[in-house]
Design a protein around this motif. Structure first.
Motif, short mmCIF file in Angstrom:
data_model
loop_
_atom_site.label_atom_id
_atom_site.label_comp_id
_atom_site.label_asym_id
_atom_site.label_seq_id
_atom_site.Cartn_x
_atom_site.Cartn_y
_atom_site.Cartn_z
N ARG A 12 0.86 -1.17 0.00
CA ARG A 12 0.00 0.00 0.00
C ARG A 12 0.90 1.23 0.00
O ARG A 12 1.81 1.33 0.82
N PRO A 15 -0.70 7.94 0.93
CA PRO A 15 -1.03 9.10 0.09
C PRO A 15 0.01 10.22 0.16
O PRO A 15 0.17 10.97 -0.81
N LEU A 18 2.41 10.50 -2.80
CA LEU A 18 1.90 10.60 -4.17
C LEU A 18 2.58 11.70 -4.98
O LEU A 18 2.53 11.70 -6.21
N GLY A 57 -2.17 -0.28 -8.77
CA GLY A 57 -2.52 1.13 -8.55
C GLY A 57 -3.99 1.28 -8.23
O GLY A 57 -4.54 2.37 -8.34
N PHE A 58 -4.64 0.20 -7.85
CA PHE A 58 -6.06 0.27 -7.54
C PHE A 58 -6.27 0.82 -6.13
O PHE A 58 -5.47 0.59 -5.24
N ILE A 59 -7.40 1.52 -6.00
CA ILE A 59 -7.77 2.02 -4.67
C ILE A 59 -8.94 1.17 -4.20
O ILE A 59 -10.02 1.18 -4.82
N ASP A 63 -10.38 2.61 1.50
CA ASP A 63 -8.97 2.87 1.69
C ASP A 63 -8.60 4.13 0.90
O ASP A 63 -9.01 4.28 -0.24
N SER A 66 -3.50 3.89 -2.70
CA SER A 66 -3.48 2.92 -3.80
C SER A 66 -2.59 1.74 -3.43
O SER A 66 -1.64 1.87 -2.64
N THR A 67 -2.92 0.60 -4.00
CA THR A 67 -2.18 -0.64 -3.74
C THR A 67 -1.50 -1.11 -5.02
O THR A 67 -2.15 -1.20 -6.06
N TYR A 68 -0.23 -1.38 -4.93
CA TYR A 68 0.55 -1.81 -6.09
C TYR A 68 1.15 -3.19 -5.84
O TYR A 68 1.44 -3.56 -4.70
#
Lengths: 208, 112
Positions: A12, A15, A18, A57-59, A63, A66-68
């Protein structure tokens, strides 16, 4: 001594990172997760070598970050059995020696793997310290604190994590065994056992 | 976390040192400005005190080429590069074969 390992990990990204380039932010997060940590059977993570790919890169719902999923290579400290490594003396007791590389201090040379024949003397410069002296051809060869010591890796072990106990019961157990707080050794997730019992091993000054 | 490949390649001490140098480890005496973590600096300090600090990639390539005729295992060559033995007795614990015939090769490897 150093090996590369390829890892895939889902992380994760907070933020507040970013505003940074993605690979820099992910590398920073990977370093905070893995650097100076022991991964079971892989060794001690020394550095993040590179990042091979970053996906996702989905949120996720609920949450704010974003999760990569990142694939990357780590530089691991993982010596093989039989490898000869140079280290410094960290501790010398009746149980053997403890050596240090600076970044890794859990290298033990137990008594059976000390150079034979030997005798020991009390070390006046260190409290409870012992000086190990190898006897060869009528000469005494001591292991001094200033020496660079070469040892051969005998084994690399990854002890299991100790089961956590309550502080009171732990203190009671150690008091029963007569151990003071400072004598209790901290848990070492990776332990290397070294050998000095061969030609060419031990302090380099012996063989010059 | 998923381990894709536990052994994706071995690195000599020189290569790890070069990695830290490329990130600016040797140019920052304060150990704060360079993009090198404190734990990485400890590894850098250790490697700086070994023979790796005096090696170059050309020296290592030449050594590997010269050792091809001895048919040494990769781990043995890596160990020799890392410790740079200067006498036959120092190379003895690295190479485990103790045949009398091999003794004559020891000095030539050390000379290489």
């Amino acid at each position: 001594m150093f090996v590369m390992s390829e890892i895939e990990h889902t992380l994760r990204l907070p933020p507040h990172l970013l505003n940074r380039p993605l690979n820099v932010a992910i590398k920073g997060e990977l370093e905070s997760l893995f650097l100076d940590k022991v991964i079971g059977k892989l060794g001690l993570c020394v550095s993040v070598y590179d990042i091979l790919s970053i996906d996702g890169g989905f949120i996720f719902p609920g949450d704010g970050a974003s999760t990569y999923t990142a694939k990357f290579r780590l530089v691991m400290f993982r010596p093989y059995v039989g490898e000869v490594i140079s280290a410094r003396l960290e501790e010398s007791t009746k149980d053997g020696l403890r050596l240090s590389l600076g970044f890794f201090n859990d290298i033990y040379v137990p008594v059976p793997l000390m150079p034979n024949p030997y005798h020991i003397e009390p070390d006046p410069e260190h409290k409870n310290g012992i000086k190990w002296i190898w006897e060869y051809m009528g000469e005494n060869y001591p292991i001094d604190w200033t020496d660079e010591i070469r040892f051969s890796v005998h084994s690399v072990n990854y002890p299991p994590l100790p089961i956590e106990q309550g502080k009171d019961s732990e203190q009671k157990d150690s008091e029963e065994k007569g151990l003071r707080q400072k004598d209790i050794k901290p848990f070492a997730p990776m332990v290397i056992t070294g050998s000095l019992d061969a030609d060419g091993l031990g302090p380099t000054a012996w063989w010059v | 976390m998923k381990i894709l490949q536990s052994n994706a390649g071995v690195l000599t001490n020189y290569e790890v040192l070069a990695l830290f140098r490329s990130r600016g480890a040797g140019k920052d005496p304060t150990c704060v400005i360079a993009a090198v973590a404190p734990s990485e600096f400890k590894v850098y300090d250790y490697l700086e005190q070994t023979v790796a600090s005096h090696q170059t990639i050309e020296i290592i390539h030449k050594f590997v080429e010269d050792c091809e005729k001895y048919d040494l295992a990769k781990g043995v060559m890596l160990n020799i590069v890392n410790i740079r033995p200067s006498s036959a007795v120092e190379i003895d614990p690295v190479i485990f074969v103790k045949l009398l015939l091999f003794c004559c090769y020891l000095n030539t490897i050390v000379d290489s």
